[in-house]
Every structure is written in C-alpha cells, then in structure tokens.
Design a protein around this motif. Sequence first.
Motif, PDB file in Angstrom:
ATOM      1  N   HIS A  97      -4.685   3.583  -2.577  1.00 14.31           N
ATOM      2  CA  HIS A  97      -4.862   4.551  -3.611  1.00 14.31           C
ATOM      3  C   HIS A  97      -3.434   4.947  -3.959  1.00 14.31           C
ATOM      4  O   HIS A  97      -3.278   5.073  -5.391  1.00 14.31           O
ATOM      5  N   GLU A 147     -12.812   2.694  -4.938  1.00 13.89           N
ATOM      6  CA  GLU A 147     -13.052   3.138  -3.537  1.00 13.89           C
ATOM      7  C   GLU A 147     -14.510   2.810  -3.071  1.00 13.89           C
ATOM      8  O   GLU A 147     -14.968   2.340  -2.006  1.00 13.89           O
ATOM      9  N   LEU A 148     -15.485   2.912  -4.004  1.00 15.78           N
ATOM     10  CA  LEU A 148     -16.902   2.627  -3.768  1.00 15.78           C
ATOM     11  C   LEU A 148     -17.197   1.072  -3.723  1.00 15.78           C
ATOM     12  O   LEU A 148     -18.250   0.734  -3.018  1.00 15.78           O
ATOM     13  N   ASN A 149     -16.375   0.328  -4.480  1.00 16.51           N
ATOM     14  CA  ASN A 149     -16.571  -1.170  -4.221  1.00 16.51           C
ATOM     15  C   ASN A 149     -15.718  -2.065  -3.434  1.00 16.51           C
ATOM     16  O   ASN A 149     -16.171  -2.827  -2.737  1.00 16.51           O
ATOM     17  N   PHE A 150     -14.542  -1.315  -2.932  1.00 11.97           N
ATOM     18  CA  PHE A 150     -13.897  -2.226  -1.926  1.00 11.97           C
ATOM     19  C   PHE A 150     -13.298  -1.497  -0.794  1.00 11.97           C
ATOM     20  O   PHE A 150     -12.823  -2.141   0.010  1.00 11.97           O
ATOM     21  N   TYR A 151     -13.642  -0.090  -0.704  1.00 11.25           N
ATOM     22  CA  TYR A 151     -13.056   0.718   0.296  1.00 11.25           C
ATOM     23  C   TYR A 151     -11.842   0.449   1.057  1.00 11.25           C
ATOM     24  O   TYR A 151     -11.643   0.218   2.231  1.00 11.25           O
ATOM     25  N   PRO A 152     -10.823   0.377   0.083  1.00 13.29           N
ATOM     26  CA  PRO A 152      -9.356   0.112   0.588  1.00 13.29           C
ATOM     27  C   PRO A 152      -8.909   1.368   1.310  1.00 13.29           C
ATOM     28  O   PRO A 152      -9.268   2.554   1.354  1.00 13.29           O
ATOM     29  N   PRO A 153      -7.687   1.099   2.244  1.00 11.65           N
ATOM     30  CA  PRO A 153      -7.319   2.102   2.790  1.00 11.65           C
ATOM     31  C   PRO A 153      -6.499   3.164   1.835  1.00 11.65           C
ATOM     32  O   PRO A 153      -6.116   2.639   0.863  1.00 11.65           O
ATOM     33  N   MET A 154      -6.105   4.208   2.393  1.00  9.55           N
ATOM     34  CA  MET A 154      -5.708   5.322   1.297  1.00  9.55           C
ATOM     35  C   MET A 154      -4.016   5.199   0.895  1.00  9.55           C
ATOM     36  O   MET A 154      -3.910   5.353  -0.228  1.00  9.55           O
TER      37      MET A 154
END
Length: 131
Positions: free
Chosen positions: A88, A78-85
Amino acid sequence: MLIETDNEKGQPELLPAALFGLCPNCGQKTLFAEYTKFSDSCRACGLDYTKFNVGDGPAAFLTLIVGGAILALALIVELNFYPPMWVHALLWFPLTIVAVVGSLRVSKAALLILEHRNQAHEGSIDDEAPK
Ligand SMILES: [Zn+2]
C-alpha cells in the motif's frame, strides 16, 4: 454551435493549452517556469502572467477529489488482494503525489487561461460612476 469572441481568436483550445502549458495569448509553451509555478511573462508575446490570480481553489478541490479516488482504490486493492502494508505504501504515496501535482498543473493552467479569455479581474468600486 461554437461562438468565438474577439478575445479568443488565434488562441489555443482550452484542453490542449491546459495540458501542455501553452500561453493563452499566443499558444507557445511558455506558461510554466517550474512544474507548478507560472512564468512571470510569456517569452514569445510578453503577456504578463503575474496579473492573473488563480488562488488556492484548485489545490483544495484536487486534494479532496484525488484523496477520495486514492482511498477508493486502496480499499478495492485491500478487499480483493489483501496485500501487505508495504505494498500500500509503495502504491499510494507516489500515485497520490503524481496525481495531485499533475492535476494541479493542469487545473491552474485552465483557470489562468479562462481568466485571460473572460478578462476576469477583481471587483472594484468605481468612484466616477454617476449617482
Ligand atoms: Zn504568449
């Protein structure tokens, strides 16, 4: 120095036996009937697996360990790539299930093998003991 007791002669090493579900007595691949369920007995040597009780200890520890590791990985992603939920959900649900079930199988097998090697059993009160 490796000290081998009479109870360990001819038996498989702990790690391969736990990884591949080998019988702690004869080394045949008969320990599991289903993915995490033990067979009732060894089909090759007849060792009764029902007399061993590994309990729920592995499940509790593995849930905490795997949960912590998955949470750390999810935070890093999350902190490196900010992917959509949905990314995850796609990553962590299957990985959690595979990690818990896989490690549960290995740890249950390791506990049963160690219980067999060390001839561990529940304590009991010996009424015949001298006083
Ligand atoms: Zn066996």
